[in-house]
Design an enzyme around this catalytic site. Structure first.
Site, PDB file in Angstrom:
ATOM      1  N   GLN A  87      28.693 -71.287  77.679  1.00  0.00           N
ATOM      2  CA  GLN A  87      28.200 -71.798  78.958  1.00  0.00           C
ATOM      3  C   GLN A  87      29.080 -71.378  80.125  1.00  0.00           C
ATOM      4  OE1 GLN A  87      28.398 -76.013  78.245  1.00  0.00           O
ATOM      5  NE2 GLN A  87      26.346 -76.115  77.372  1.00  0.00           N
ATOM      6  N   CYS A  88      29.892 -70.333  79.954  1.00  0.00           N
ATOM      7  CA  CYS A  88      30.924 -70.033  80.954  1.00  0.00           C
ATOM      8  C   CYS A  88      30.357 -69.835  82.352  1.00  0.00           C
ATOM      9  CB  CYS A  88      31.740 -68.816  80.529  1.00  0.00           C
ATOM     10  SG  CYS A  88      30.762 -67.327  80.192  1.00  0.00           S
ATOM     11  N   GLY A  89      29.221 -69.145  82.455  1.00  0.00           N
ATOM     12  CA  GLY A  89      28.649 -68.908  83.770  1.00  0.00           C
ATOM     13  C   GLY A  89      28.130 -70.177  84.413  1.00  0.00           C
ATOM     14  N   ALA A  92      31.077 -72.289  85.500  1.00  0.00           N
ATOM     15  CA  ALA A  92      31.665 -71.750  86.733  1.00  0.00           C
ATOM     16  C   ALA A  92      30.819 -72.127  87.947  1.00  0.00           C
ATOM     17  CB  ALA A  92      31.807 -70.231  86.630  1.00  0.00           C
ATOM     18  N   HIS A 190      32.779 -62.836  80.381  1.00  0.00           N
ATOM     19  CA  HIS A 190      33.069 -64.228  80.711  1.00  0.00           C
ATOM     20  C   HIS A 190      32.847 -64.394  82.210  1.00  0.00           C
ATOM     21  CE1 HIS A 190      34.806 -68.070  79.675  1.00  0.00           C
ATOM     22  NE2 HIS A 190      35.894 -67.933  80.411  1.00  0.00           N
TER      23      HIS A 190
END
EC number: 3.4.11.-
Length: 307
Positions: A87-89, A92, A190
């Site tokens: 779920q990094c995006g 962020a 990432h």
């Protein structure tokens, strides 16, 4: 049949003892196992404030900053959130959304579900900067400027101005084991949010009126919200970005050039990940067309967006 034969029948064997309990690492299902970065963050809290943690980081590396330059730090604090899965995006974007004006409460679950409903993601992954921009505009209500062609050249001045104005930027890059930028052709793709910038300028370029010194590092000047700046980009000798990402509670300070190089070379999805049987959403042209050389500048004043 005699009574003697009945009495001689052997008793049934005792039941075997129950098996020993599984070690905790095996007893948990695969989906509930904690990643190392999740375990490291458990029970900890982020250092809050625009400059508190950044000052500590810079102080730990003080010898690497030339005192022949004037050092200015700009930052607009974003909270931390540890991701669960790829779920990094979205994490962020959730961090960056805390800078929206006027403030807006936004749940990560809302971002995830909206991204799924629009066909942008299956597992939480975001391999398209274009889709990320549309998601941010839809859910956050802010204007998003998508830059392509990399972070260097003409785009550098645009990015620096945005961060100096205390506006967040979403940056895709390859993540090394310590979460810093590296060059893996996109295999470790990432997302991070940059909310601040550290500039080293030629001596004599800066009027310190709106730049009080840091308490512990008097050579470091901290930008106040009303600071107005305008220098030729040629006066800027060194640039570092202050960023957060979803695998750590902490800010990190990265050389601008390092992030730019990592961002530019995102070419393909990790072949092992691509063949693991999990469904992901990849844009036409794959990782290279979806992420390479692209960054998203979020304009957080949603009132201006409406007008």
């Amino acid at each position: 049949m005699s009574l003697e034969n009945d009495a001689a029948a052997p008793p049934p064997p005792p039941l075997p003892p129950p098996p020993p309990p599984q070690p905790p690492s095996l007893a948990r299902s695969e989906s509930s196992k904690k990643k190392l970065y999740q375990a490291l963050a458990e029970g900890r809290t982020a250092v809050e404030g625009d400059y508190e943690e950044a000052s500590i980081i810079i102080g730990q590396r003080e010898s690497s900053f030339s005192k022949d330059l004037q050092w200015l730090l700009f930052n607009n604090y974003v909270p931390s959130l540890i991701q669960d899965g790829p779920q990094c995006g979205l994490v962020a974007l959730w961090m960056a959304a805390h800078l929206l004006q006027p403030p807006k409460t936004l749940l990560l679950e809302t971002l995830v579900q909206t991204a799924k409903d629009n066909g942008y993601t299956e597992q939480g992954e975001m391999f398209s900067a274009s889709d990320m921009a549309k998601l941010a505009e839809d859910v956050c209500g802010c204007r998003v400027q998508r830059l392509s062609g990399g972070m260097l050249g003409e785009n550098t001045a645009v990015i620096l101005k945005h961060l100096i104005n205390r506006q967040p930027i979403l940056i895709p890059y390859d993540e090394d084991f310590n979460h810093e930028p590296c060059l893996r052709n996109g295999h470790k793709a990432h997302w991070a949010v940059a909310s601040g910038i550290l500039l080293g300028l030629r001596e004599g370029c800066v009027n310190y009126k709106h730049f009080p010194p840091d308490i512990t590092l008097p050579w470091l000047r901290l930008a106040q919200s009303e600071a107005s700046v305008s220098w030729p980009i040629d006066d800027i000798e060194e640039v570092f970005v202050l960023a957060k990402q979803g695998k750590s509670l902490r800010y990190q300070l990265w050389e601008f050039e390092s992030v730019a190089q990592s961002n530019k070379q995102l070419k393909e999805m990790d072949p092992q990940r691509a063949s693991d049987g999990t469904r992901y959403v990849l844009p036409p042209g794959g990782v290279q067309d979806g992420l390479a050389g692209q960054v998203l500048l979020l304009h957080t004043n949603t009132e201006q967006t409406k007008n």
